[in-house]
Design an enzyme around this catalytic site. Structure first.
Site, PDB file in Angstrom:
ATOM      1  N   ASN A 160       0.971  -1.266  -0.041  1.00  0.00           N
ATOM      2  CA  ASN A 160      -0.173   0.098   0.080  1.00  0.00           C
ATOM      3  C   ASN A 160       0.732   1.572   0.033  1.00  0.00           C
ATOM      4  OD1 ASN A 160       0.935  -0.343   2.451  1.00  0.00           O
ATOM      5  ND2 ASN A 160      -1.229   0.085   3.378  1.00  0.00           N
ATOM      6  N   LYS A 183      12.653  -7.661   1.499  1.00  0.00           N
ATOM      7  CA  LYS A 183      11.770  -8.282   0.903  1.00  0.00           C
ATOM      8  C   LYS A 183      10.548  -7.517   0.451  1.00  0.00           C
ATOM      9  CE  LYS A 183       8.598 -10.673   0.036  1.00  0.00           C
ATOM     10  NZ  LYS A 183       6.879 -10.543  -1.058  1.00  0.00           N
ATOM     11  N   GLY A 236       2.548  -5.476   7.344  1.00  0.00           N
ATOM     12  CA  GLY A 236       1.411  -6.364   6.388  1.00  0.00           C
ATOM     13  C   GLY A 236       0.327  -6.679   7.357  1.00  0.00           C
ATOM     14  N   GLU A 257       4.251  -4.441  12.552  1.00  0.00           N
ATOM     15  CA  GLU A 257       2.868  -3.744  12.225  1.00  0.00           C
ATOM     16  C   GLU A 257       2.297  -3.716  11.215  1.00  0.00           C
ATOM     17  OE1 GLU A 257       4.497  -0.354  13.236  1.00  0.00           O
ATOM     18  OE2 GLU A 257       6.234  -0.102  13.946  1.00  0.00           O
ATOM     19  N   CYS A 291      -3.379   1.405   6.884  1.00  0.00           N
ATOM     20  CA  CYS A 291      -3.608   0.886   7.845  1.00  0.00           C
ATOM     21  C   CYS A 291      -4.185   1.491   9.000  1.00  0.00           C
ATOM     22  CB  CYS A 291      -2.192   0.196   8.636  1.00  0.00           C
ATOM     23  SG  CYS A 291      -1.222   1.487   7.858  1.00  0.00           S
ATOM     24  N   GLU A 393     -10.983  -5.161   9.349  1.00  0.00           N
ATOM     25  CA  GLU A 393     -10.405  -3.797   8.809  1.00  0.00           C
ATOM     26  C   GLU A 393     -10.611  -4.197   7.018  1.00  0.00           C
ATOM     27  OE1 GLU A 393      -6.012  -4.963   7.640  1.00  0.00           O
ATOM     28  OE2 GLU A 393      -5.364  -2.721   8.467  1.00  0.00           O
TER      29      GLU A 393
HETATM   30  P1  NAP Z   1       1.059  -9.510   3.718  1.00  0.00           P
HETATM   31  O1  NAP Z   1      -0.151 -10.092   2.805  1.00  0.00           O
HETATM   32  O2  NAP Z   1       0.717  -9.430   5.477  1.00  0.00           O
HETATM   33  O3  NAP Z   1       2.029  -9.364   3.097  1.00  0.00           O
HETATM   34  C1  NAP Z   1       2.751  -7.972   3.830  1.00  0.00           C
HETATM   35  C2  NAP Z   1       4.288  -8.194   3.561  1.00  0.00           C
HETATM   36  O4  NAP Z   1       4.433 -10.018   4.125  1.00  0.00           O
HETATM   37  C3  NAP Z   1       4.770  -8.995   2.184  1.00  0.00           C
HETATM   38  O5  NAP Z   1       5.165  -8.686   1.217  1.00  0.00           O
HETATM   39  C4  NAP Z   1       3.963 -10.534   1.246  1.00  0.00           C
HETATM   40  O6  NAP Z   1       4.291 -11.594   0.800  1.00  0.00           O
HETATM   41  C5  NAP Z   1       4.478 -11.156   2.879  1.00  0.00           C
HETATM   42  N1  NAP Z   1       4.636 -12.452   2.952  1.00  0.00           N
HETATM   43  C6  NAP Z   1       3.611 -12.942   3.211  1.00  0.00           C
HETATM   44  N2  NAP Z   1       2.938 -14.579   3.675  1.00  0.00           N
HETATM   45  C7  NAP Z   1       4.494 -14.732   4.386  1.00  0.00           C
HETATM   46  C8  NAP Z   1       4.819 -15.289   4.466  1.00  0.00           C
HETATM   47  N3  NAP Z   1       4.709 -16.971   5.232  1.00  0.00           N
HETATM   48  N4  NAP Z   1       6.430 -14.753   5.683  1.00  0.00           N
HETATM   49  C9  NAP Z   1       7.381 -13.744   5.619  1.00  0.00           C
HETATM   50  N5  NAP Z   1       6.794 -13.258   4.417  1.00  0.00           N
HETATM   51  C10 NAP Z   1       5.064 -13.353   4.041  1.00  0.00           C
HETATM   52  O7  NAP Z   1       0.181  -7.660   3.747  1.00  0.00           O
HETATM   53  P2  NAP Z   1      -0.570  -7.009   2.449  1.00  0.00           P
HETATM   54  O8  NAP Z   1      -1.690  -7.598   2.432  1.00  0.00           O
HETATM   55  O9  NAP Z   1       1.129  -6.724   1.716  1.00  0.00           O
HETATM   56  O10 NAP Z   1      -0.224  -5.193   3.158  1.00  0.00           O
HETATM   57  C11 NAP Z   1      -1.853  -5.353   3.759  1.00  0.00           C
HETATM   58  C12 NAP Z   1      -2.067  -5.241   5.368  1.00  0.00           C
HETATM   59  O11 NAP Z   1      -0.894  -4.194   5.333  1.00  0.00           O
HETATM   60  C13 NAP Z   1      -3.337  -5.096   5.931  1.00  0.00           C
HETATM   61  O12 NAP Z   1      -3.615  -5.347   7.223  1.00  0.00           O
HETATM   62  C14 NAP Z   1      -2.626  -3.292   5.989  1.00  0.00           C
HETATM   63  O13 NAP Z   1      -3.336  -2.472   7.929  1.00  0.00           O
HETATM   64  C15 NAP Z   1      -1.217  -3.155   6.976  1.00  0.00           C
HETATM   65  N6  NAP Z   1      -0.516  -2.360   7.217  1.00  0.00           N
HETATM   66  C16 NAP Z   1      -0.057  -2.051   8.171  1.00  0.00           C
HETATM   67  C17 NAP Z   1       0.603  -1.079   8.630  1.00  0.00           C
HETATM   68  C18 NAP Z   1       1.113  -0.546   9.653  1.00  0.00           C
HETATM   69  O14 NAP Z   1       2.441   0.175   9.898  1.00  0.00           O
HETATM   70  N7  NAP Z   1       0.783  -1.256  11.240  1.00  0.00           N
HETATM   71  C19 NAP Z   1       1.004  -0.250   7.616  1.00  0.00           C
HETATM   72  C20 NAP Z   1       0.370  -0.263   6.243  1.00  0.00           C
HETATM   73  C21 NAP Z   1      -0.235  -1.948   5.798  1.00  0.00           C
HETATM   74  P3  NAP Z   1       3.415 -11.180  -0.771  1.00  0.00           P
HETATM   75  O15 NAP Z   1       3.400  -9.767  -1.211  1.00  0.00           O
HETATM   76  O16 NAP Z   1       4.746 -12.062  -1.739  1.00  0.00           O
HETATM   77  O17 NAP Z   1       2.789 -12.346  -0.566  1.00  0.00           O
END
Ligand code: NAP
Ligand code: MG
Length: 493
Positions: A160, A183, A236, A257, A291, A393
């Site tokens: 995002n 990554k 994530g 985070e 987020c 969310e």
């Molecule tokens: P996500 O599905 O959790 O993915 C985040 C990252 O983790 C991606 O690089 C993903 O790779 C990787 N990943 C997936 N499975 C993994 C595993 N088993 N081991 C290690 N890494 C793995 O999140 P998203 O859909 O990209 O992003 C949306 C989420 O991020 C929302 O829930 C949002 O609230 C949260 N977010 C939080 C913050 C904060 O500061 N708290 C800021 C921004 C976003 P791939 O892309 O290759 O799957």
């Protein structure tokens, strides 16, 4: 169509990994990257192989001691240079981001410039990492507490904010004296690779920064499991964050985070027009894929009607468009089919359970939207906590609104969630403000504004929203170990 200059910038990064100071063509399978506004394939990433993960981690390992031994001033100089190079190329970097993520170019440029600002902020912090002298109970002893970089950081980031969420981890690592293997999200890899190119141009030594593309479940997981990676800095979803915590086979530093489900409370004393403006911005910016997006709004019954009328009008007034051809659009395409499907599901669930549609509710019509992941900013009213829109969310341009009668009830509703990232309040009465800022169980509370995250202050979540902080001095401390040196010199004994 994606224009020629963006094609060329992306072609240079296509299938590349950045390891040990140089780009190299990845040996693994190619995975396509789409422009979410048009469906066009703009390039491919190479899924890093086990040998490539090993090469990146070993490069970071070798680079760690020399980099940690550099004078803080030298690391700061490189970070300043990196910030200057990124700012100077903000237009081109922004267009790469829009092509892979969908947000309008002006918004993407703003994000790139904030990344440059992060470089300068952490450059300054690098030279102000202080220690402590602790009083001892016995004479002749002196206790020093120093800070030492944790080592090799594995950074795993979502799609995002493809520049800032990489940047906070990168800049803090470099300032602290850590080395890093990044990554990025599978669907937004080119922004991270473009940042790597700037690191090389800035003269950051080989191995200090590495970028590996590929699937999270393989490449991300390999970093989590690697015994030579000393810390995982993850942004994530809460589900993947928990999985990382549970699957980490060694004791390892973690900062997580994670997701949010952020409430806004609009009290009887609020400036309703200001609240409407804030709500429209923080519910719909980046299509709600933030987020800290406002997911749910509780409005005092005395101003409920006025607030809803205002927010409905504001939502209908926002322009949805292809962010490359309309750089000043309010909303671009959503980043992929997944958050769009979730938005539709949350909307259908709310309407089924009796919510009232106030604005939006569908994709915009027209040929220019036909192949992209577009959705209009959507407001539903009279929501209850039976509805997914109030409980989960959404990560899309949908916000639920509900009336409340007293502040204690509003606080209970706002805290009725496993998440604890950010919360928002519009109020002018000092008692209401003090009551809510104390009562909201969140890492961030923004009052009469909707921008909780500033570079100087710690930013982090509670409960299922994570552990650890980014931004501010606290964010930098996440990259250090403390060392207590207790010296017996005998003087004064
Ligand atoms: P996500 O599905 O959790 O993915 C985040 C990252 O983790 C991606 O690089 C993903 O790779 C990787 N990943 C997936 N499975 C993994 C595993 N088993 N081991 C290690 N890494 C793995 O999140 P998203 O859909 O990209 O992003 C949306 C989420 O991020 C929302 O829930 C949002 O609230 C949260 N977010 C939080 C913050 C904060 O500061 N708290 C800021 C921004 C976003 P791939 O892309 O290759 O799957
Ligand atoms: Mg995901």
């Amino acid at each position: 169509m994606t224009d020629q200059s963006i094609r060329e910038s992306i072609a240079a990064l296509d299938g590349m990994l950045f390891v040990d100071g140089a780009f190299r063509a990845g040996q693994g399978a190619r995975l396509p990257v789409q422009n979410p506004a048009t469906g066009e394939i703009i390039g491919h990433i190479a899924a890093a192989t086990a040998a490539e993960v090993e090469a990146a981690v070993q490069a970071a390992r070798r680079a760690f001691r020399p980099w940690a031994a550099e004078l803080p001033k030298a690391r700061a100089t490189l970070l300043h240079r990196l910030g200057d190079l990124i700012a100077a190329d903000a237009d081109a970097m922004a267009r790469i981001m829009t092509a892979e993520q969908g947000k309008p170019v002006n918004e993407a440029r703003g994000e790139i410039l904030k990344l440059a600002e992060a470089c300068h902020f952490y450059a300054e912090e690098a030279t102000r990492v202080l220690g402590e002298i602790i009083p001892n109970d016995q004479p002749g002893f002196q206790s020093l507490v120093t800070r030492e970089p944790v080592g090799v950081v594995g950074a795993i980031t979502p799609w995002n904010y493809p520049a800032e969420l990489v940047g906070w981890k990168l800049c803090a690592s470099l300032a602290a004296g850590c080395t890093i293997v990044i990554k990025p999200a599978e669907i937004t890899p080119f922004t991270a690779l473009a940042i790597a190119a700037k690191c090389a141009a800035a003269g950051i030594p080989a191995g200090v920064v590495n970028v590996l593309t590929g699937k999270g479940s393989q490449v991300g997981q390999a970093l989590v499991e690697h015994p030579q990676v000393d810390k995982i800095a993850f942004t994530g979803s809460s589900a993947v964050g928990l999985h990382i915590q549970q699957s980490c086979p060694q004791v390892k530093r973690l900062s997580l985070e994670l997701g949010g489900n952020c409430p806004l409370i609009v009290t009887a004393s609020a400036d309703v027009a200001a609240a409407v403006k804030g709500a429209a911005r923080r519910s719909f910016r980046n299509c709600g894929q933030i987020c800290i997006a406002i997911n749910r709004i509780y409005v005092h019954r005395s101003v409920y009607g006025a607030f809803l009328a205002g927010l409905g009008k504001a939502a209908e007034g926002l322009r949805v468009a292809n962010g490359l051809t309309d750089p000043a659009a309010d909303l671009g395409a959503m980043a992929s089919a997944e958050p769009l499907a979730k938005t539709r599901a949350h909307l259908a669930d709310a309407l089924e359970r009796g919510a009232r549609l106030i604005a939006g509710g569908s994709a915009p019509e027209g040929a220019e939207y036909a192949n992209g992941h577009f959705f209009r900013p959507t407001v539903v009213a009279d929501c209850t906590h039976d509805m997914l829109v109030m409980r989960e969310e959404t990560f899309g341009p949908l916000v639920g609104v509900a009336p409340y009668d007293d502040l204690a009830e509003a606080t209970l509703l706002a805290n009725d969630t496993p998440y604890g990232l950010a919360s928002y309040v519009y109020a002018r009465d000092l008692t209401e403000i003090a009551t809510l800022s104390a009562g909201l169980d969140y890492g961030n509370v923004a009052i009469n504004n909707v921008d909780a995250g500033i570079m100087n202050a710690p930013y982090g979540g509670r409960k299922q929203s994570g552990v650890g902080y980014e931004h501010g001095r606290e964010g930098l401390l996440e990259y250090f170990n403390f060392k207590h040196v207790r010296l017996h010199h005998g003087v004064g004994a």
